[in-house]
Design an enzyme around this catalytic site. Structure first.
Site, PDB file in Angstrom:
ATOM      1  N   HIS A  95       0.492   5.237   1.417  1.00 36.61           N
ATOM      2  CA  HIS A  95      -0.553   5.979   2.190  1.00 36.61           C
ATOM      3  C   HIS A  95       0.242   7.480   2.099  1.00 36.61           C
ATOM      4  CE1 HIS A  95      -2.870   6.950   5.473  1.00 36.61           C
ATOM      5  NE2 HIS A  95      -1.957   7.623   6.236  1.00 36.61           N
TER       6      HIS A  95
ATOM      7  N   ASN B  97       0.892  -1.247  -0.027  1.00 35.82           N
ATOM      8  CA  ASN B  97      -0.068   0.124  -0.155  1.00 35.82           C
ATOM      9  C   ASN B  97       1.050   1.223  -0.091  1.00 35.82           C
ATOM     10  OD1 ASN B  97      -2.616   1.472   0.238  1.00 35.82           O
ATOM     11  ND2 ASN B  97      -1.998   1.642   2.388  1.00 35.82           N
TER      12      ASN B  97
END
Ligand code: GRF
Length: 202
Positions: A109, A107
């Site tokens: 972020h 991911n």
């Protein structure tokens, strides 16, 4: 390595990843499917323009979250991905999802974790008054915005910045940092040891 990418938004990180793969014969990966929880996600258009198959599963079309996620996993698994790249995917994935691709769900972020986890990271950073924020690329674990950190890059916050100014400044660095991290994963250069991620020579 066969990559699935999940998007909910405009897909600029997906576009950057596709461009990085295109430009680098040593990348070691290809995007085999793009999935979304939103039929109107701009990222689906990015995928279609690149000739990448797309799948959409919207939460509201399923009786519950478990059924929604199972349908999404089945759609992805039809393309046999080795890893999943979350690129602005605005849903939390469950332990059952992660178990399909252990330590191979990444991911990005938009903050310097562990500061400002959650869905309003840029607004929270601006409200707090930080002078630096940035992006964090990490391995996804069972807690939100928490897993072992692969790479981070800072950007400054200027006095008269709007949230959108900061979002765009973060995306500009993400567009290089995230493909770099995905390339390292594809080339089997990452070793996860507890909270630490080491990069080893290929
Ligand atoms: C990125 O800034 C990422 O940090 C966050 O969502 C944004 C996605 O943007 N998780 P895009 O759809 O790739 O343009």
């Amino acid at each position: 390595m066969r990559l699935a990418v999940l998007v909910s938004g405009s897909g600029t990180n997906l576009a950057a990843l596709l461009a990085a793969i295109d430009a680098d014969p040593t990348f070691g990966g290809e995007v085999v499917v793009v999935g979304s929880d939103r039929a109107d996600a701009g990222g689906l258009g990015v995928a279609r323009d690149a000739g990448v198959p797309t799948v959409v599963q919207q939460l509201g079309d399923h009786p519950d979250r478990g059924a929604w996620e199972a349908a999404l996993v089945a759609d992805l698994q039809a393309h046999a991905p080795d890893a999943v790249v979350l690129a602005g995917f605005m849903k939390i994935v469950s332990p059952a999802f992660l178990a399909q691709w252990p330590q191979r769900v990444l991911n990005t972020h938009p903050s310097l974790l562990p500061a400002f986890p959650g869905g309003h990271a840029v607004q929270d950073a601006l409200a707090y008054g930080v002078r630096l924020t940035g992006c964090t690329v990490h391995v996804v674990d069972e807690q939100v915005d928490h897993g072992p950190i692969i790479a981070q890059q800072a950007v400054e916050v200027r006095d008269d910045d709007t949230a959108d100014d900061v979002v765009q400044r973060i995306k500009a660095v993400e567009h290089a940092l995230y493909p770099w991290a995905v390339r390292a994963l594809c080339r089997d250069e990452l070793r996860v040891d507890g909270r630490h991620v080491r990069r080893v020579a290929p």
